[in-house]
Motif scaffolding. Structure first.
Motif, short mmCIF file in Angstrom:
data_model
loop_
_atom_site.label_atom_id
_atom_site.label_comp_id
_atom_site.label_asym_id
_atom_site.label_seq_id
_atom_site.Cartn_x
_atom_site.Cartn_y
_atom_site.Cartn_z
N PHE A 93 -4.44 -2.01 -3.74
CA PHE A 93 -3.26 -2.35 -2.95
C PHE A 93 -1.98 -2.44 -3.78
O PHE A 93 -0.98 -2.99 -3.34
CB PHE A 93 -3.51 -3.66 -2.19
CG PHE A 93 -4.68 -3.56 -1.23
CD1 PHE A 93 -4.60 -2.75 -0.11
CD2 PHE A 93 -5.86 -4.24 -1.48
CE1 PHE A 93 -5.67 -2.64 0.77
CE2 PHE A 93 -6.94 -4.14 -0.61
CZ PHE A 93 -6.84 -3.33 0.52
N THR A 94 -2.04 -1.89 -5.00
CA THR A 94 -0.83 -1.85 -5.84
C THR A 94 -0.47 -0.41 -6.19
O THR A 94 0.31 -0.18 -7.12
CB THR A 94 -1.02 -2.67 -7.12
OG1 THR A 94 -2.14 -2.14 -7.86
CG2 THR A 94 -1.27 -4.14 -6.81
N ILE A 95 -1.01 0.55 -5.47
CA ILE A 95 -0.71 1.97 -5.73
C ILE A 95 0.74 2.28 -5.41
O ILE A 95 1.23 1.94 -4.32
CB ILE A 95 -1.65 2.88 -4.91
CG1 ILE A 95 -3.10 2.73 -5.40
CG2 ILE A 95 -1.21 4.33 -4.95
CD1 ILE A 95 -4.12 3.43 -4.53
N ASN A 96 1.43 2.93 -6.36
CA ASN A 96 2.85 3.23 -6.18
C ASN A 96 3.18 4.71 -6.28
O ASN A 96 4.33 5.10 -6.07
CB ASN A 96 3.69 2.48 -7.22
CG ASN A 96 3.73 0.98 -6.96
OD1 ASN A 96 3.94 0.56 -5.83
ND2 ASN A 96 3.50 0.19 -8.00
N SER A 97 2.19 5.53 -6.61
CA SER A 97 2.48 6.96 -6.80
C SER A 97 1.21 7.77 -6.56
O SER A 97 0.10 7.22 -6.52
CB SER A 97 2.99 7.21 -8.23
OG SER A 97 1.96 6.95 -9.17
N SER A 98 1.39 9.08 -6.43
CA SER A 98 0.23 9.96 -6.26
C SER A 98 -0.64 9.94 -7.51
O SER A 98 -1.87 10.05 -7.43
CB SER A 98 0.68 11.39 -5.96
OG SER A 98 1.51 11.89 -6.97
N PRO A 136 -1.12 4.72 4.65
CA PRO A 136 -0.73 3.74 3.65
C PRO A 136 -1.06 4.28 2.26
O PRO A 136 -1.83 5.24 2.13
CB PRO A 136 -1.57 2.50 3.99
CG PRO A 136 -2.74 3.03 4.74
CD PRO A 136 -2.25 4.23 5.48
N PRO A 137 -0.50 3.71 1.20
CA PRO A 137 -0.65 4.28 -0.15
C PRO A 137 -2.09 4.43 -0.64
O PRO A 137 -2.34 5.24 -1.54
CB PRO A 137 0.14 3.30 -1.03
CG PRO A 137 1.12 2.67 -0.11
CD PRO A 137 0.42 2.56 1.21
N TRP A 138 -3.02 3.67 -0.08
CA TRP A 138 -4.41 3.70 -0.56
C TRP A 138 -5.30 4.61 0.32
O TRP A 138 -6.51 4.57 0.22
CB TRP A 138 -4.99 2.28 -0.60
CG TRP A 138 -4.87 1.56 0.71
CD1 TRP A 138 -5.79 1.53 1.73
CD2 TRP A 138 -3.76 0.76 1.15
NE1 TRP A 138 -5.33 0.77 2.77
CE2 TRP A 138 -4.08 0.28 2.44
CE3 TRP A 138 -2.54 0.39 0.58
CZ2 TRP A 138 -3.22 -0.54 3.17
CZ3 TRP A 138 -1.67 -0.42 1.31
CH2 TRP A 138 -2.02 -0.88 2.58
N MET A 139 -4.67 5.44 1.13
CA MET A 139 -5.41 6.32 2.04
C MET A 139 -4.80 7.72 1.97
O MET A 139 -3.58 7.86 1.83
CB MET A 139 -5.32 5.77 3.47
CG MET A 139 -6.03 6.57 4.54
SD MET A 139 -5.74 5.80 6.17
CE MET A 139 -6.67 6.89 7.25
#
Length: 324
Positions: free
Chosen positions: A7-12, A253-256
């Motif tokens: 839940f802290t992903i900020n980029s590809s 969302p960033p984690w999907m």
């Protein structure tokens, strides 16, 4: 550690790095997934990119217990389905991960639930146990901390009165409903909603004839008097949801992440063309994060995608499964 990183992903780059870590974790700890990878003769040392990761066919959730070793399920989610089909079962080892996933995603798209009255018209889900959608919406309703929020089963007149009341009071509202129930509602009353987001999910559930999503949205827009129809894309086998703010274009969302596989070759990928949808849901840390669904869709720029329908051989069930 992986729970926090998800839940802290900020980029590809963050996503790709973490997806590979989750892959190795699940290969070591989820026996069903490991057996599947071994059956494909996957050389683990050569898995360097997310496209190299094997995607588990979603049908495995119908007859296998998919959960990491040494863990016990805290809750079991089951899919809807026809009497002729076998329901999927998702054994969830950490309900906190699911709650964090849906709450954080909702905030990313819509802000704090406290800003809204949340109304739910989900009869086919309320009529059975084990719905992950009901679990999510129930918690969002509680988070709204609003006495006007709530579920409606077949209380159509009460829901109509509530929507009129909220509109008169300029209350920001989200109405989330299964598609056929929203159609039933506007057949009884036409609206001109200025403060309400209408969000459809769940398809027709065998209650009405399936229709192209664009046609459905046009009918709903006219019936509710809104310019956009929002959508939620999720399913029993996932712990994350994608949302569309209109026009049937979804973002994750960033984690999907969504990939599309060649309909004729399950191990090849395409882009901008209709293909089978593969989902990476890193919130599925303790079951399987890499799932080959029976949905058809297209991926576009900026990690957006749309749902086109389903493979003909699959049963009609799940969230937002519209047929062309």
């Amino acid at each position: 550690m992986l729970e926090k990183e998800i839940f802290t992903i900020n980029s590809s780059e963050d996503f790709n790095r973490l997806a590979l870590k989750v892959f190795h974790f699940q290969y070591e700890n989820v026996s069903v997934y490991r057996n599947f990878c071994d059956y494909l003769k996957t050389d683990i040392s050569k898995v360097k990119n997310i496209e190299d990761i094997p995607f588990l066919p979603i049908q495995f959730f119908k007859n296998q217990k998919i959960i990491a070793k040494n863990l016990t399920e805290q809750i079991i989610f089951t899919s809807s389905g026809t009497t002729a089909s076998i329901s999927s079962t998702h054994f969830v080892a950490s309900i906190k991960v699911y709650e964090k996933s849906f709450y954080k995603a909702f905030k990313n798209y819509y802000g704090n639930p406290e800003e809204y009255t949340i109304l739910a018209l989900l009869p086919s889900y309320l009529e059975r146990e084990g719905s992950s959608l009901i679990y999510m919406v129930e918690h969002l309703i509680k988070k709204s901390n609003n006495p006007n929020s709530g579920f409606y089963l077949y209380e159509t007149e009460k829901l109509i009165e509530k929507l009129i009341f909220l509109e008169k009071n300029n209350q920001k509202t989200i109405l989330i409903g299964v598609s056929y129930a929203l159609l039933d509602l506007i057949e009884k009353r036409k609206f001109q909603l200025k403060n309400t987001i209408v969000m459809e999910t769940g398809g027709m559930k065998g209650r009405r004839k399936e229709m192209i999503k664009q046609e459905l949205h046009e009918i709903l827009k006219k019936g509710f008097g809104v310019s956009k129809i929002h959508s939620e894309y999720g399913m029993t086998e996932l712990l994350s949801q994608a949302y569309s703010m209109g026009d049937g274009i979804f973002t994750c969302p960033p984690w999907m992440k969504i990939l599309t596989r060649d309909p004729e070759d399950a191990l090849s990928y395409n882009y901008g063309k209709t293909g089978g949808i593969n989902v990476i849901d890193l919130a599925n840390l303790y079951s399987c994060a890499f799932i080959a669904t029976q949905d058809l869709g297209k991926t576009h720029k900026n990690n957006t995608f749309e749902i086109m329908g389903r493979f003909d051989s699959s049963d009609i069930r799940g969230c937002n499964l519209m047929v062309l």
